[in-house]
Design an enzyme around this catalytic site. Structure first.
Site, PDB file in Angstrom:
ATOM      1  N   TYR A 262      34.721  44.503  43.041  1.00  0.00           N
ATOM      2  CA  TYR A 262      35.659  43.540  43.624  1.00  0.00           C
ATOM      3  C   TYR A 262      36.859  43.300  42.716  1.00  0.00           C
ATOM      4  CZ  TYR A 262      37.443  38.859  44.799  1.00  0.00           C
ATOM      5  OH  TYR A 262      38.254  37.779  45.083  1.00  0.00           O
TER       6      TYR A 262
ATOM      7  N   LYS B 179      40.812  44.612  43.118  1.00  0.00           N
ATOM      8  CA  LYS B 179      41.853  43.588  43.215  1.00  0.00           C
ATOM      9  C   LYS B 179      42.898  43.791  42.119  1.00  0.00           C
ATOM     10  CE  LYS B 179      41.872  40.268  45.860  1.00  0.00           C
ATOM     11  NZ  LYS B 179      42.661  40.198  47.107  1.00  0.00           N
TER      12      LYS B 179
END
Length: 491
Positions: free
Chosen positions: A237, A241
Protein backbone atom coordinates in the site's frame (compact mmCIF):
# COMPACT_ATOMS: atom_id res chain seq x y z
CA UNK A 1 -0.99 32.75 2.05
CA UNK A 2 -4.28 34.62 1.73
CA UNK A 3 -7.66 32.95 1.94
CA UNK A 4 -10.96 34.28 0.70
CA UNK A 5 -14.37 32.88 1.52
CA UNK A 6 -14.44 29.11 1.11
CA UNK A 7 -18.20 29.07 0.54
CA UNK A 8 -17.81 31.74 -2.11
CA UNK A 9 -15.08 29.70 -3.85
CA UNK A 10 -17.29 26.59 -3.88
CA UNK A 11 -20.29 28.46 -5.30
CA UNK A 12 -20.73 27.73 -8.98
CA UNK A 13 -17.77 25.32 -9.09
CA UNK A 14 -17.67 21.92 -10.75
CA UNK A 15 -15.69 19.32 -8.84
CA UNK A 16 -14.64 15.84 -9.96
CA UNK A 17 -14.26 13.31 -7.15
CA UNK A 18 -12.67 9.94 -7.93
CA UNK A 19 -13.15 6.91 -5.68
CA UNK A 20 -16.57 8.31 -4.81
CA UNK A 21 -17.75 5.29 -2.79
CA UNK A 22 -14.79 5.54 -0.40
CA UNK A 23 -14.93 6.62 3.26
CA UNK A 24 -13.41 10.11 2.88
CA UNK A 25 -15.06 10.72 -0.50
CA UNK A 26 -18.53 10.24 0.96
CA UNK A 27 -17.79 12.67 3.80
CA UNK A 28 -16.42 15.18 1.26
CA UNK A 29 -19.53 14.93 -0.96
CA UNK A 30 -21.91 15.21 2.01
CA UNK A 31 -20.06 18.26 3.34
CA UNK A 32 -20.14 20.13 0.00
CA UNK A 33 -23.85 19.45 -0.56
CA UNK A 34 -24.71 20.45 3.03
CA UNK A 35 -22.72 23.68 3.32
CA UNK A 36 -22.78 24.89 -0.29
CA UNK A 37 -25.81 23.61 -2.23
CA UNK A 38 -25.01 26.24 -4.87
CA UNK A 39 -22.05 24.23 -6.06
CA UNK A 40 -22.51 23.81 -9.82
CA UNK A 41 -21.75 20.10 -10.27
CA UNK A 42 -20.22 17.21 -8.39
CA UNK A 43 -18.97 14.65 -10.90
CA UNK A 44 -18.56 11.40 -8.98
CA UNK A 45 -16.40 8.73 -10.62
CA UNK A 46 -17.42 5.20 -9.64
CA UNK A 47 -15.98 1.96 -10.94
CA UNK A 48 -18.82 0.60 -13.02
CA UNK A 49 -19.47 -0.80 -16.50
CA UNK A 50 -22.34 1.54 -17.34
CA UNK A 51 -24.52 4.36 -16.03
CA UNK A 52 -27.16 2.04 -14.58
CA UNK A 53 -24.73 0.05 -12.45
CA UNK A 54 -22.92 3.27 -11.43
CA UNK A 55 -26.22 4.80 -10.26
CA UNK A 56 -27.06 1.60 -8.40
CA UNK A 57 -23.70 1.76 -6.57
CA UNK A 58 -24.25 5.45 -5.78
CA UNK A 59 -27.70 4.81 -4.32
CA UNK A 60 -26.70 1.80 -2.21
CA UNK A 61 -23.09 2.64 -1.26
CA UNK A 62 -23.31 6.41 -0.89
CA UNK A 63 -26.72 8.07 -0.41
CA UNK A 64 -28.23 5.15 1.56
CA UNK A 65 -25.60 5.52 4.29
CA UNK A 66 -26.49 6.94 7.70
CA UNK A 67 -23.88 9.66 7.00
CA UNK A 68 -26.47 11.45 4.82
CA UNK A 69 -29.23 11.56 7.45
CA UNK A 70 -28.55 15.23 8.35
CA UNK A 71 -28.80 16.17 4.68
CA UNK A 72 -32.04 14.17 4.41
CA UNK A 73 -33.45 15.97 7.47
CA UNK A 74 -32.42 19.34 6.04
CA UNK A 75 -33.92 18.87 2.57
CA UNK A 76 -36.56 16.20 3.11
CA UNK A 77 -38.31 15.33 -0.14
CA UNK A 78 -36.28 17.98 -1.97
CA UNK A 79 -33.05 16.02 -1.53
CA UNK A 80 -33.65 13.91 -4.64
CA UNK A 81 -34.17 17.08 -6.64
CA UNK A 82 -30.93 18.60 -5.25
CA UNK A 83 -28.97 15.45 -6.08
CA UNK A 84 -30.39 15.20 -9.61
CA UNK A 85 -29.43 18.86 -10.24
CA UNK A 86 -25.98 18.82 -8.63
CA UNK A 87 -24.62 15.27 -8.83
CA UNK A 88 -23.47 13.54 -12.01
CA UNK A 89 -22.64 9.88 -11.44
CA UNK A 90 -19.84 8.93 -13.83
CA UNK A 91 -19.15 5.26 -14.63
CA UNK A 92 -15.44 4.75 -15.21
CA UNK A 93 -12.17 3.27 -14.02
CA UNK A 94 -9.21 5.15 -12.51
CA UNK A 95 -6.82 2.55 -13.96
CA UNK A 96 -7.61 3.63 -17.54
CA UNK A 97 -6.79 6.63 -19.72
CA UNK A 98 -9.47 9.34 -19.51
CA UNK A 99 -10.52 7.57 -16.28
CA UNK A 100 -12.26 4.91 -18.35
CA UNK A 101 -15.14 7.28 -19.22
CA UNK A 102 -16.74 5.94 -22.40
CA UNK A 103 -19.41 8.62 -22.95
CA UNK A 104 -17.62 11.07 -25.26
CA UNK A 105 -20.15 13.86 -24.74
CA UNK A 106 -19.81 13.58 -20.98
CA UNK A 107 -16.02 13.57 -21.31
CA UNK A 108 -16.05 16.77 -23.37
CA UNK A 109 -18.47 18.38 -20.91
CA UNK A 110 -16.21 17.55 -17.95
CA UNK A 111 -13.08 18.87 -19.68
CA UNK A 112 -14.92 22.16 -20.26
CA UNK A 113 -16.60 22.42 -16.83
CA UNK A 114 -14.40 20.88 -14.11
CA UNK A 115 -12.65 23.43 -11.85
CA UNK A 116 -11.22 21.04 -9.25
CA UNK A 117 -10.15 17.39 -9.36
CA UNK A 118 -10.02 15.53 -6.04
CA UNK A 119 -8.40 12.10 -6.38
CA UNK A 120 -9.54 9.85 -3.55
CA UNK A 121 -9.41 6.57 -5.50
CA UNK A 122 -7.18 4.06 -3.72
CA UNK A 123 -6.85 0.53 -2.48
CA UNK A 124 -5.75 0.71 1.15
CA UNK A 125 -5.11 -2.98 1.80
CA UNK A 126 -1.56 -3.35 3.13
CA UNK A 127 -1.06 -6.59 1.21
CA UNK A 128 -3.18 -5.94 -1.87
CA UNK A 129 -2.21 -7.80 -5.06
CA UNK A 130 0.76 -5.90 -6.50
CA UNK A 131 -0.80 -5.60 -9.96
CA UNK A 132 -4.04 -4.16 -8.51
CA UNK A 133 -2.28 -1.76 -6.13
CA UNK A 134 0.11 -0.53 -8.83
CA UNK A 135 -2.76 0.10 -11.27
CA UNK A 136 -4.89 2.05 -8.75
CA UNK A 137 -2.46 3.77 -6.38
CA UNK A 138 0.39 4.51 -8.78
CA UNK A 139 -0.90 4.69 -12.34
CA UNK A 140 -4.37 5.76 -11.17
CA UNK A 141 -2.74 8.88 -9.70
CA UNK A 142 -1.14 9.54 -13.09
CA UNK A 143 -4.42 9.05 -14.98
CA UNK A 144 -6.21 11.50 -12.65
CA UNK A 145 -3.48 14.11 -13.20
CA UNK A 146 -3.58 13.62 -16.98
CA UNK A 147 -7.35 14.18 -16.83
CA UNK A 148 -6.77 17.43 -14.90
CA UNK A 149 -4.41 18.67 -17.62
CA UNK A 150 -7.25 18.42 -20.14
CA UNK A 151 -9.63 20.50 -18.01
CA UNK A 152 -9.56 24.01 -19.50
CA UNK A 153 -10.91 25.69 -16.32
CA UNK A 154 -8.83 23.72 -13.81
CA UNK A 155 -7.99 25.67 -10.65
CA UNK A 156 -6.28 22.95 -8.58
CA UNK A 157 -5.62 19.19 -8.42
CA UNK A 158 -5.93 17.57 -4.97
CA UNK A 159 -4.38 14.14 -4.43
CA UNK A 160 -5.02 12.23 -1.20
CA UNK A 161 -2.10 10.01 -0.21
CA UNK A 162 -1.01 8.77 3.25
CA UNK A 163 1.49 10.07 5.80
CA UNK A 164 2.96 6.56 5.99
CA UNK A 165 4.66 6.85 2.58
CA UNK A 166 7.58 7.61 4.93
CA UNK A 167 7.89 3.90 5.72
CA UNK A 168 9.50 3.27 9.11
CA UNK A 169 11.34 6.57 9.50
CA UNK A 170 11.97 7.74 13.07
CA UNK A 171 12.09 11.26 14.47
CA UNK A 172 10.44 14.30 12.90
CA UNK A 173 9.10 13.47 9.44
CA UNK A 174 8.82 16.51 7.16
CA UNK A 175 6.25 17.39 4.51
CA UNK A 176 8.64 16.82 1.63
CA UNK A 177 8.09 15.21 -1.78
CA UNK A 178 9.45 11.92 -3.10
CA UNK A 179 11.32 12.01 -6.39
CA UNK A 180 11.44 9.40 -9.16
CA UNK A 181 13.86 6.63 -8.25
CA UNK A 182 14.12 7.65 -4.59
CA UNK A 183 14.05 4.77 -2.09
CA UNK A 184 13.87 4.56 1.69
CA UNK A 185 16.84 2.21 2.14
CA UNK A 186 19.20 3.68 -0.46
CA UNK A 187 18.79 0.74 -2.84
CA UNK A 188 19.18 1.98 -6.39
CA UNK A 189 17.26 0.86 -9.44
CA UNK A 190 13.66 1.75 -8.59
CA UNK A 191 11.95 2.41 -11.91
CA UNK A 192 8.16 2.56 -12.04
CA UNK A 193 7.94 1.41 -15.68
CA UNK A 194 10.19 -1.53 -14.80
CA UNK A 195 7.89 -2.40 -11.88
CA UNK A 196 4.97 -2.55 -14.30
CA UNK A 197 6.92 -4.77 -16.71
CA UNK A 198 8.01 -7.12 -13.91
CA UNK A 199 4.39 -7.44 -12.77
CA UNK A 200 3.16 -8.19 -16.29
CA UNK A 201 5.91 -10.78 -16.84
CA UNK A 202 5.20 -12.47 -13.51
CA UNK A 203 1.48 -12.65 -14.28
CA UNK A 204 2.21 -14.05 -17.74
CA UNK A 205 4.46 -16.74 -16.27
CA UNK A 206 1.85 -17.71 -13.67
CA UNK A 207 -0.76 -18.13 -16.41
CA UNK A 208 1.63 -20.18 -18.57
CA UNK A 209 2.00 -22.49 -15.55
CA UNK A 210 -1.83 -22.79 -15.39
CA UNK A 211 -1.85 -21.44 -11.84
CA UNK A 212 -5.28 -21.26 -10.21
CA UNK A 213 -6.87 -17.84 -9.60
CA UNK A 214 -6.27 -18.32 -5.87
CA UNK A 215 -2.59 -19.14 -6.46
CA UNK A 216 -2.17 -16.08 -8.69
CA UNK A 217 -3.83 -13.87 -6.07
CA UNK A 218 -1.57 -15.21 -3.30
CA UNK A 219 1.56 -14.92 -5.47
CA UNK A 220 0.78 -11.31 -6.43
CA UNK A 221 0.18 -10.38 -2.78
CA UNK A 222 3.52 -11.86 -1.75
CA UNK A 223 5.23 -10.24 -4.74
CA UNK A 224 4.00 -6.79 -3.72
CA UNK A 225 5.41 -7.15 -0.19
CA UNK A 226 8.69 -8.45 -1.64
CA UNK A 227 9.08 -5.49 -4.04
CA UNK A 228 8.11 -2.95 -1.36
CA UNK A 229 10.62 -4.27 1.17
CA UNK A 230 13.32 -4.48 -1.45
CA UNK A 231 13.26 -0.66 -1.55
CA UNK A 232 12.59 -0.01 2.15
CA UNK A 233 8.78 0.31 2.34
CA UNK A 234 6.98 -2.03 4.77
CA UNK A 235 3.99 -2.95 2.58
CA UNK A 236 2.48 -2.75 -0.89
CA UNK A 237 0.00 0.00 0.00
CA UNK A 238 2.51 2.67 1.10
CA UNK A 239 5.00 1.64 -1.61
CA UNK A 240 2.50 2.13 -4.44
CA UNK A 241 1.20 5.37 -2.88
CA UNK A 242 4.78 6.70 -2.71
CA UNK A 243 5.31 5.85 -6.39
CA UNK A 244 2.04 7.61 -7.20
CA UNK A 245 3.39 10.76 -5.52
CA UNK A 246 6.64 10.42 -7.50
CA UNK A 247 4.74 10.39 -10.80
CA UNK A 248 2.69 13.44 -9.81
CA UNK A 249 5.78 15.45 -8.91
CA UNK A 250 7.45 14.47 -12.18
CA UNK A 251 4.45 15.07 -14.46
CA UNK A 252 2.57 17.99 -12.89
CA UNK A 253 3.97 20.70 -15.22
CA UNK A 254 2.02 23.89 -14.37
CA UNK A 255 -0.90 22.18 -12.63
CA UNK A 256 -1.44 23.55 -9.09
CA UNK A 257 -0.96 20.39 -7.00
CA UNK A 258 -1.93 19.71 -3.39
CA UNK A 259 -0.96 16.39 -1.79
CA UNK A 260 -2.84 15.55 1.40
CA UNK A 261 -1.15 12.98 3.65
CA UNK A 262 -3.50 11.96 6.46
CA UNK A 263 -2.32 9.67 9.26
CA UNK A 264 -4.71 7.03 10.69
CA UNK A 265 -8.21 8.30 9.86
CA UNK A 266 -10.90 7.72 12.50
CA UNK A 267 -14.61 8.45 12.98
CA UNK A 268 -16.07 11.92 12.52
CA UNK A 269 -15.41 14.40 15.33
CA UNK A 270 -18.36 16.76 14.79
CA UNK A 271 -19.93 16.70 11.34
CA UNK A 272 -22.31 15.81 9.99
CA UNK A 273 -22.61 14.18 13.44
CA UNK A 274 -19.99 12.68 15.78
CA UNK A 275 -18.88 9.05 15.48
CA UNK A 276 -19.72 8.03 11.91
CA UNK A 277 -17.30 5.46 10.56
CA UNK A 278 -17.21 2.86 7.83
CA UNK A 279 -14.89 -0.09 7.32
CA UNK A 280 -12.61 -1.56 9.98
CA UNK A 281 -9.48 0.56 9.94
CA UNK A 282 -6.06 -0.10 11.48
CA UNK A 283 -6.71 0.53 15.17
CA UNK A 284 -10.39 -0.38 15.02
CA UNK A 285 -9.59 -4.01 14.24
CA UNK A 286 -7.98 -4.08 17.71
CA UNK A 287 -10.96 -2.29 19.29
CA UNK A 288 -13.43 -4.75 17.75
CA UNK A 289 -11.37 -7.79 18.78
CA UNK A 290 -10.93 -6.44 22.31
CA UNK A 291 -14.60 -5.52 22.78
CA UNK A 292 -15.66 -9.00 21.61
CA UNK A 293 -13.19 -10.64 24.00
CA UNK A 294 -11.11 -12.33 21.29
CA UNK A 295 -7.81 -10.60 22.05
CA UNK A 296 -5.64 -11.89 24.88
CA UNK A 297 -2.49 -9.89 24.26
CA UNK A 298 -1.37 -6.70 22.59
CA UNK A 299 1.90 -6.27 20.74
CA UNK A 300 3.54 -2.86 20.65
CA UNK A 301 5.69 -0.35 22.44
CA UNK A 302 3.53 1.26 25.18
CA UNK A 303 5.25 4.58 24.48
CA UNK A 304 4.54 4.51 20.73
CA UNK A 305 2.54 7.55 19.60
CA UNK A 306 -0.58 6.53 17.70
CA UNK A 307 -1.27 9.30 15.21
CA UNK A 308 -5.03 9.58 14.73
CA UNK A 309 -7.11 12.20 12.95
CA UNK A 310 -10.93 12.33 12.65
CA UNK A 311 -12.24 12.02 9.10
CA UNK A 312 -14.15 15.32 9.08
CA UNK A 313 -10.95 17.19 9.97
CA UNK A 314 -9.19 15.56 7.00
CA UNK A 315 -12.00 16.62 4.65
CA UNK A 316 -12.01 20.17 6.03
CA UNK A 317 -8.23 20.42 5.52
CA UNK A 318 -8.67 19.18 1.95
CA UNK A 319 -11.27 21.86 1.20
CA UNK A 320 -9.27 24.71 2.78
CA UNK A 321 -6.08 23.62 0.97
CA UNK A 322 -8.02 23.39 -2.27
CA UNK A 323 -9.12 27.02 -1.94
CA UNK A 324 -5.70 28.23 -0.75
CA UNK A 325 -3.85 26.80 -3.77
CA UNK A 326 -6.37 27.48 -6.53
CA UNK A 327 -4.83 29.23 -9.53
CA UNK A 328 -1.29 28.88 -8.15
CA UNK A 329 0.68 27.47 -11.13
CA UNK A 330 3.99 25.70 -10.42
CA UNK A 331 2.69 25.08 -6.91
CA UNK A 332 3.14 21.73 -5.17
CA UNK A 333 2.41 21.63 -1.46
CA UNK A 334 2.25 18.63 0.84
CA UNK A 335 0.15 18.60 3.99
CA UNK A 336 0.47 16.14 6.87
CA UNK A 337 -2.95 15.90 8.50
CA UNK A 338 -2.37 14.27 11.88
CA UNK A 339 -2.02 14.77 15.62
CA UNK A 340 1.31 13.27 16.72
CA UNK A 341 3.14 16.62 16.96
CA UNK A 342 0.47 18.87 18.45
CA UNK A 343 -1.72 16.44 20.42
CA UNK A 344 0.11 13.10 20.84
CA UNK A 345 -1.70 9.97 22.04
CA UNK A 346 0.33 7.14 23.56
CA UNK A 347 -0.55 3.53 22.84
CA UNK A 348 -1.20 2.87 26.55
CA UNK A 349 -3.98 5.48 26.61
CA UNK A 350 -5.70 3.87 23.65
CA UNK A 351 -5.75 0.59 25.61
CA UNK A 352 -6.97 2.38 28.75
CA UNK A 353 -9.89 4.00 26.91
CA UNK A 354 -10.89 0.60 25.53
CA UNK A 355 -10.88 -0.92 29.03
CA UNK A 356 -12.95 1.96 30.43
CA UNK A 357 -15.53 1.92 27.66
CA UNK A 358 -16.13 -1.83 27.34
CA UNK A 359 -16.18 -2.29 31.12
CA UNK A 360 -19.01 0.26 31.33
CA UNK A 361 -20.69 -0.77 28.05
CA UNK A 362 -19.94 -4.49 27.50
CA UNK A 363 -20.74 -6.07 24.15
CA UNK A 364 -23.65 -8.53 24.30
CA UNK A 365 -22.69 -11.71 22.45
CA UNK A 366 -24.86 -14.12 20.42
CA UNK A 367 -25.85 -15.97 23.58
CA UNK A 368 -27.14 -12.73 25.06
CA UNK A 369 -24.36 -12.54 27.62
CA UNK A 370 -22.14 -9.50 28.27
CA UNK A 371 -18.49 -9.96 27.25
CA UNK A 372 -16.27 -9.23 30.25
CA UNK A 373 -13.04 -7.47 29.31
CA UNK A 374 -9.91 -6.94 31.36
CA UNK A 375 -6.41 -5.62 30.97
CA UNK A 376 -4.62 -7.38 28.14
CA UNK A 377 -1.06 -8.64 28.34
CA UNK A 378 1.22 -6.14 26.61
CA UNK A 379 4.17 -7.61 24.74
CA UNK A 380 6.58 -4.76 24.13
CA UNK A 381 9.15 -6.56 21.92
CA UNK A 382 9.04 -8.98 19.00
CA UNK A 383 11.11 -11.46 21.07
CA UNK A 384 8.50 -11.52 23.85
CA UNK A 385 5.79 -11.98 21.22
CA UNK A 386 7.64 -14.92 19.62
CA UNK A 387 8.02 -16.55 23.05
CA UNK A 388 4.31 -16.02 23.82
CA UNK A 389 3.19 -17.46 20.47
CA UNK A 390 5.53 -20.46 20.83
CA UNK A 391 4.28 -21.40 24.32
CA UNK A 392 0.59 -20.65 23.76
CA UNK A 393 0.13 -21.79 20.16
CA UNK A 394 3.09 -23.39 18.35
CA UNK A 395 3.85 -26.06 21.00
CA UNK A 396 0.17 -27.11 21.29
CA UNK A 397 0.02 -27.14 17.46
CA UNK A 398 3.06 -29.44 17.34
CA UNK A 399 1.44 -31.69 19.93
CA UNK A 400 -1.76 -31.82 17.92
CA UNK A 401 0.26 -32.67 14.79
CA UNK A 402 1.82 -35.67 16.56
CA UNK A 403 -1.51 -36.86 17.98
CA UNK A 404 -3.15 -36.41 14.57
CA UNK A 405 -0.44 -38.54 12.90
CA UNK A 406 -0.81 -41.24 15.56
CA UNK A 407 -4.58 -41.27 15.16
CA UNK A 408 -4.58 -41.65 11.37
CA UNK A 409 -5.50 -37.98 10.67
CA UNK A 410 -8.54 -38.09 12.99
CA UNK A 411 -7.81 -34.53 14.20
CA UNK A 412 -6.90 -33.19 10.76
CA UNK A 413 -9.65 -30.56 10.60
CA UNK A 414 -8.79 -29.23 14.10
CA UNK A 415 -5.10 -29.15 13.19
CA UNK A 416 -5.69 -27.27 9.90
CA UNK A 417 -8.04 -24.80 11.59
CA UNK A 418 -5.46 -24.01 14.27
CA UNK A 419 -2.64 -23.83 11.71
CA UNK A 420 -4.56 -21.38 9.51
CA UNK A 421 -5.42 -19.22 12.52
CA UNK A 422 -1.78 -18.99 13.61
CA UNK A 423 -0.63 -18.30 10.04
CA UNK A 424 -3.21 -15.50 9.75
CA UNK A 425 -2.13 -13.90 13.05
CA UNK A 426 1.54 -14.05 12.05
CA UNK A 427 0.71 -12.46 8.69
CA UNK A 428 -1.14 -9.60 10.41
CA UNK A 429 1.73 -9.04 12.83
CA UNK A 430 4.19 -9.01 9.95
CA UNK A 431 2.11 -6.34 8.17
CA UNK A 432 1.35 -4.16 11.20
CA UNK A 433 4.68 -4.49 13.06
CA UNK A 434 6.14 -1.23 11.63
CA UNK A 435 3.21 0.74 13.04
CA UNK A 436 3.11 -1.02 16.42
CA UNK A 437 6.68 0.14 17.05
CA UNK A 438 6.56 3.36 15.02
CA UNK A 439 9.04 5.98 16.24
CA UNK A 440 8.15 8.85 13.93
CA UNK A 441 6.31 12.12 14.54
CA UNK A 442 4.74 13.92 11.57
CA UNK A 443 5.81 17.52 11.21
CA UNK A 444 2.84 19.61 10.07
CA UNK A 445 4.39 23.04 9.53
CA UNK A 446 2.59 23.48 6.20
CA UNK A 447 -0.71 22.45 7.76
CA UNK A 448 -0.12 24.83 10.68
CA UNK A 449 0.48 27.67 8.20
CA UNK A 450 -2.78 26.74 6.48
CA UNK A 451 -4.62 26.75 9.84
CA UNK A 452 -3.12 30.14 10.69
CA UNK A 453 -4.10 31.58 7.31
CA UNK A 454 -7.65 30.31 7.76
CA UNK A 455 -7.81 31.78 11.27
CA UNK A 456 -6.40 35.15 10.20
CA UNK A 457 -8.88 35.39 7.33
CA UNK A 458 -11.60 34.80 9.95
CA UNK A 459 -13.85 33.26 7.32
CA UNK A 460 -15.92 30.13 8.13
CA UNK A 461 -13.29 28.69 10.50
CA UNK A 462 -16.01 27.09 12.65
CA UNK A 463 -17.35 25.34 9.56
CA UNK A 464 -13.97 24.14 8.23
CA UNK A 465 -12.17 23.21 11.47
CA UNK A 466 -9.12 20.92 11.35
CA UNK A 467 -7.04 21.66 14.45
CA UNK A 468 -6.23 18.41 16.34
CA UNK A 469 -5.27 20.44 19.43
CA UNK A 470 -9.00 20.91 20.09
CA UNK A 471 -9.51 17.15 20.56
CA UNK A 472 -9.78 15.86 24.13
CA UNK A 473 -8.87 12.23 23.52
CA UNK A 474 -10.66 10.95 26.62
CA UNK A 475 -13.98 12.50 25.54
CA UNK A 476 -13.43 11.58 21.90
CA UNK A 477 -12.85 7.87 22.60
CA UNK A 478 -15.41 7.35 25.34
CA UNK A 479 -18.22 9.51 23.95
CA UNK A 480 -17.65 9.52 20.17
CA UNK A 481 -15.27 7.03 18.59
CA UNK A 482 -15.85 3.79 20.51
CA UNK A 483 -19.67 4.21 20.52
CA UNK A 484 -19.37 4.78 16.75
CA UNK A 485 -17.21 1.67 16.32
CA UNK A 486 -19.81 -0.40 18.21
CA UNK A 487 -22.73 1.06 16.25
CA UNK A 488 -21.26 0.83 12.75
CA UNK A 489 -18.59 -1.88 12.87
CA UNK A 490 -19.68 -4.52 15.39
CA UNK A 491 -21.63 -7.30 13.68
Amino acid sequence: MELGSILHFLEGRSILVTGATGFLAKIFVEKILRVQPNVKKLYLLLRAADEKSAMQRFNTEVIAKDLFRVLKEKYGRNLNSLISQKVVVVPGDITCENLGIKDRDLLEEMWKQVDVVVNLAATTNFDERYDVSLDINTFGAMHALNFSKKCSKLKVHVHVSTAYVCGEKAGLISETPYYLGETLNGTSGLNIDTEKKVVDETLKQLRVENSSPESIKSAMKDFGILRARNYGWPNTYVFTKAMGEMLLGQMKENVPLVIIRPTIVTSTYKEPFPGWIEGIRTIDSLAVAYGKGTIQCFLGDPKTIIDLIPADMVVNAMIVAMVAHANQPNDQTIYHIGSSLSNPLESTMFQEYGLQYFTKHPWINKEGKPVIVGKVKVLSTMDSFQTYITIRYLLPLKGLEIVNAACCQYFRSEYLKMYRKIKYVMRLIDLYRPYLFFKGVFDDINTEKLRRAAKESNIETDMFYFDPKTIKWNDYFLSIHLPGVVKYLFK
